[in-house]
Design a protein around this motif. Structure first.
Motif, PDB file in Angstrom:
ATOM      1  N   PHE A  91      -3.631  12.946   1.870  1.00  0.00           N
ATOM      2  CA  PHE A  91      -4.240  12.157   2.742  1.00  0.00           C
ATOM      3  C   PHE A  91      -2.961  11.774   4.146  1.00  0.00           C
ATOM      4  N   TYR A  96      -3.332  13.397  10.842  1.00  0.00           N
ATOM      5  CA  TYR A  96      -3.228  13.258  12.362  1.00  0.00           C
ATOM      6  C   TYR A  96      -1.940  12.785  13.149  1.00  0.00           C
ATOM      7  N   TYR A  97      -1.612  11.383  12.565  1.00  0.00           N
ATOM      8  CA  TYR A  97      -0.365  11.316  13.072  1.00  0.00           C
ATOM      9  C   TYR A  97       0.779  11.347  12.572  1.00  0.00           C
ATOM     10  N   HIS A 137      -8.824  16.695   5.875  1.00  0.00           N
ATOM     11  CA  HIS A 137      -8.263  15.397   6.137  1.00  0.00           C
ATOM     12  C   HIS A 137      -9.363  14.666   5.779  1.00  0.00           C
ATOM     13  N   TYR A 186      -4.239   1.063   7.761  1.00  0.00           N
ATOM     14  CA  TYR A 186      -3.535   2.343   7.884  1.00  0.00           C
ATOM     15  C   TYR A 186      -4.747   2.951   7.973  1.00  0.00           C
ATOM     16  N   CYS A 190      -7.824   5.495  10.665  1.00  0.00           N
ATOM     17  CA  CYS A 190      -7.603   7.354  10.001  1.00  0.00           C
ATOM     18  C   CYS A 190      -8.350   7.624  11.560  1.00  0.00           C
ATOM     19  N   HIS A 227      -2.131   3.198  14.696  1.00  0.00           N
ATOM     20  CA  HIS A 227      -1.667   4.214  13.161  1.00  0.00           C
ATOM     21  C   HIS A 227      -0.389   4.774  13.242  1.00  0.00           C
TER      22      HIS A 227
HETATM   23  S1  FES Z   1      -5.874  10.584  11.082  1.00  0.00           S
HETATM   24 FE1  FES Z   1      -3.573   9.071   9.994  1.00  0.00          FE
HETATM   25  S2  FES Z   1      -5.112   8.700   8.416  1.00  0.00           S
HETATM   26 FE2  FES Z   1      -6.593   9.832   9.095  1.00  0.00          FE
END
Ligand code: FES
Length: 260
Positions: A91, A96-97, A137, A186, A190, A227
């Motif tokens: 995950f 993305y981050y 993801h 967190y 997402c 995020h």
């Molecule tokens: S984009 Fe970071 S947890 Fe899904």
């Protein structure tokens, strides 16, 4: 539009309301990549150690380490952490981050804004193997939502003294509560969840459950704005929680707590 002159000096065309001065990089460009490599590298080494080499399930009293939750097949030749760790690790690896962070820091692709790439290759995005696997993801999100439910259940159990069955409040209880709160902040920020809740709709008022989806999308968006911050804080809190439980398990001290 940004242009590179010398390392550490970023020049951008001023936007409305933001002068050039406000956009100058004040720290060397390599500081962030170096920090990311150090922190992610240290986290990886720690995760491998606690999962495979720390001597079994990390559990002390009512506290179960997040690396081992949910506890599936506590005995056997394979570390129980292996049944759990794949989902949060994948995950994060496909987040993305984090993608931005490690593409820059580990692959120098590029390492920072307005800094050249390590080697020139035609840009292929994430359309080819192996990077297109990052598109999985959202499926790891589903798995992690289940794991997060178990982590909240662990916090519930941390409120009970296992010997007497009475309510207890310990330092570990608060550490576990803080950890799962950060993990939830967190997870629920997402980008995939944001798309799931509000994506694909042209007009909320016209869609099915439109307003409920709008409210869900708005809530996820609030978390999504920070995020990156939640990503780092939750990663640190997982490690700190695990370390605390290791120390209790090793008998270094007794968890300060009150039983009601
Ligand atoms: S984009 Fe970071 S947890 Fe899904």
């Amino acid at each position: 539009m940004a242009t590179q002159t010398a390392p550490g000096a970023l020049i951008t065309e001023p936007h409305a309301g933001v002068g050039l001065q406000g956009r100058l990089r004040t720290a060397p460009w390599w500081l962030l990549p170096l920090t990311v490599v150090s922190v992610l590298g240290a986290f990886t080494v720690y995760a491998i150690w606690t999962a495979f080499f720390s001597g079994g399930v990390n559990q002390a009293g009512p506290y179960l380490s997040p690396f081992y939750s949910p506890l599936i097949w506590a005995t056997g030749p394979i570390t129980p952490a292996l049944w759990v760790l794949w989902s949060p690790l994948l995950f994060r690896a496909t987040c993305y981050y984090y993608r931005k962070a490690y593409y820059r820091s580990f692959f120098w692709d590029p390492p920072a804004c307005a800094v050249g790439e390590l080697r020139y290759r035609e840009y292929r995005g994430e359309a080819h193997f192996p990077l297109f696997l990052n598109n999985l993801h959202r499926f790891f999100l589903y798995a992690v939502l289940v794991v997060t439910g178990f982590l909240w259940y662990d916090v519930f159990l941390a409120f009970w003294d296992p010997k007497t069955g009475h309510v207890q409040l310990g330092l570990g209880t608060f550490i576990m509560l803080g950890n799962v709160t950060l993990l939830s902040l967190y997870t629920f920020g997402c980008h995939s969840l944001r798309h799931l809740s509000g994506g694909g709709l042209d007009c909320y008022s016209q869609g099915r459950f439109g307003m409920a989806r709008f409210r869900a999308w708005s809530a996820v968006t609030v978390l999504n704005l920070r995020h990156a911050m939640w990503a780092w804080l939750s990663m640190f809190s997982v490690v700190l929680t695990d370390i605390y439980i290791h120390m209790l398990r090793a008998g270094w001290f007794i968890d300060p707590h009150v039983v009601f």
